[in-house]
Design a protein around this motif. Sequence first.
Motif, short mmCIF file in Angstrom:
data_model
loop_
_atom_site.label_atom_id
_atom_site.label_comp_id
_atom_site.label_asym_id
_atom_site.label_seq_id
_atom_site.Cartn_x
_atom_site.Cartn_y
_atom_site.Cartn_z
N LEU A 191 -4.88 -9.28 6.06
CA LEU A 191 -5.63 -8.07 5.70
C LEU A 191 -6.09 -8.12 4.25
O LEU A 191 -7.20 -7.69 3.92
N ARG A 192 -5.26 -8.64 3.36
CA ARG A 192 -5.65 -8.73 1.95
C ARG A 192 -6.81 -9.71 1.76
O ARG A 192 -7.70 -9.50 0.94
N LYS A 193 -6.78 -10.81 2.54
CA LYS A 193 -7.86 -11.77 2.43
C LYS A 193 -9.18 -11.17 2.89
O LYS A 193 -10.25 -11.46 2.35
N LYS A 194 -9.11 -10.33 3.92
CA LYS A 194 -10.33 -9.69 4.43
C LYS A 194 -10.74 -8.48 3.60
O LYS A 194 -11.80 -7.90 3.82
N GLY A 195 -9.88 -8.06 2.69
CA GLY A 195 -10.18 -6.89 1.88
C GLY A 195 -10.05 -5.58 2.62
O GLY A 195 -10.61 -4.56 2.21
N GLY A 197 -7.00 -4.28 3.60
CA GLY A 197 -5.67 -3.71 3.48
C GLY A 197 -5.02 -4.12 2.19
O GLY A 197 -5.49 -5.03 1.49
N LYS A 198 -3.96 -3.46 1.84
CA LYS A 198 -3.19 -3.74 0.65
C LYS A 198 -1.73 -3.88 1.01
O LYS A 198 -1.29 -3.42 2.05
N SER A 199 -1.00 -4.53 0.14
CA SER A 199 0.42 -4.71 0.38
C SER A 199 1.13 -3.37 0.28
O SER A 199 0.62 -2.42 -0.30
N ARG A 200 2.30 -3.29 0.84
CA ARG A 200 3.09 -2.06 0.77
C ARG A 200 3.44 -1.72 -0.66
O ARG A 200 3.50 -0.55 -1.05
N THR A 201 3.67 -2.76 -1.49
CA THR A 201 4.00 -2.50 -2.89
C THR A 201 2.84 -1.84 -3.60
O THR A 201 3.02 -0.89 -4.37
N ALA A 202 1.62 -2.33 -3.32
CA ALA A 202 0.45 -1.73 -3.95
C ALA A 202 0.24 -0.32 -3.50
O ALA A 202 -0.10 0.56 -4.28
N ARG A 203 0.43 -0.07 -2.17
CA ARG A 203 0.27 1.29 -1.67
C ARG A 203 1.32 2.23 -2.24
O ARG A 203 1.07 3.40 -2.50
N GLY A 204 2.55 1.74 -2.42
CA GLY A 204 3.61 2.59 -2.95
C GLY A 204 3.43 2.92 -4.41
O GLY A 204 3.88 3.96 -4.90
N SER A 205 2.75 2.02 -5.17
CA SER A 205 2.56 2.28 -6.59
C SER A 205 1.45 3.24 -6.88
O SER A 205 1.32 3.75 -7.99
N ARG A 206 0.59 3.53 -5.86
CA ARG A 206 -0.53 4.44 -6.10
C ARG A 206 -0.04 5.89 -6.10
O ARG A 206 0.85 6.24 -5.41
#
Length: 206
Positions: A191-195, A197-206
Amino acid sequence: MGEQTEQAEQGEQMERTESGGGGKRLRARDGWGIAGGVLFLVALLAVLVIGMGLWKWFVRVTAPVLVDVPGGGWTVGALLGLLSVAGCVGGAWFSAPERNRGRTRPARIGRSIGGALCWTAAFGAMMYVLGALPGRNCGSGGAMCDYIPGTGSALLAYAATAALLGWLWYRRRGAVTSAQRAQEQARLKRLRKKGKGKSRTARGSR
C-alpha cells in the motif's frame, strides 16, 4: 448580648452532640463491616476446605478404577495430559479479545461460559493427577495416605504428554502469529508503494 451568647453556646453544644453521635454510628458501622468481612472470609475458607476434602475423596475413590484400564496409569496420565492441553487451547481461543469484537451480549456470555469450562477441564485434570498421589505429612497409613498403584506412572505420563503437546501448540501458535504479522507488513508495504496507505505508526502519530 447575653441571650445571643447563650444561644451560640447551645448551638455549639448541639453540634458537638450531633457530631459525636455521628462518629459513634460511623464507628459502629465500620465495626459491623469488618465483622461481616471476617465472617465471609471464614465461610469462604470453610467452603474451600470442604470442597478440597470432597475432591480428594472423589479422586481417591475413582483413581483405582481408572488405573485398572488397559495400559494402566500410563494411559490415564496421557489422556489427562491431553485433556489439560485441549482445555488450555480452548480457553485461550474463547478468551481471545478479538473474538468478542462485534459480538452480541448473549454470544459474549456464551464464549465466557465456554472459556470457563475449558479452563476448568484443564486445571481439573491436573488436580486429579495430583489428588491421586498420597497426602502430605501422612504417617498414620490412613485411606488418604495409601499409595495407589499406577498413580506414579500416571503422573509421569501426564507431565510428559502435557509438556510435549503444550510445546507443540506453543510453537504452532508462534508460527501462525509470525505468518500473520509478515502478511500484514507485506500488505502495508504494498500500500505504501502504491501511495494508497500509510503504516500504522504514521497513522497513530497524526
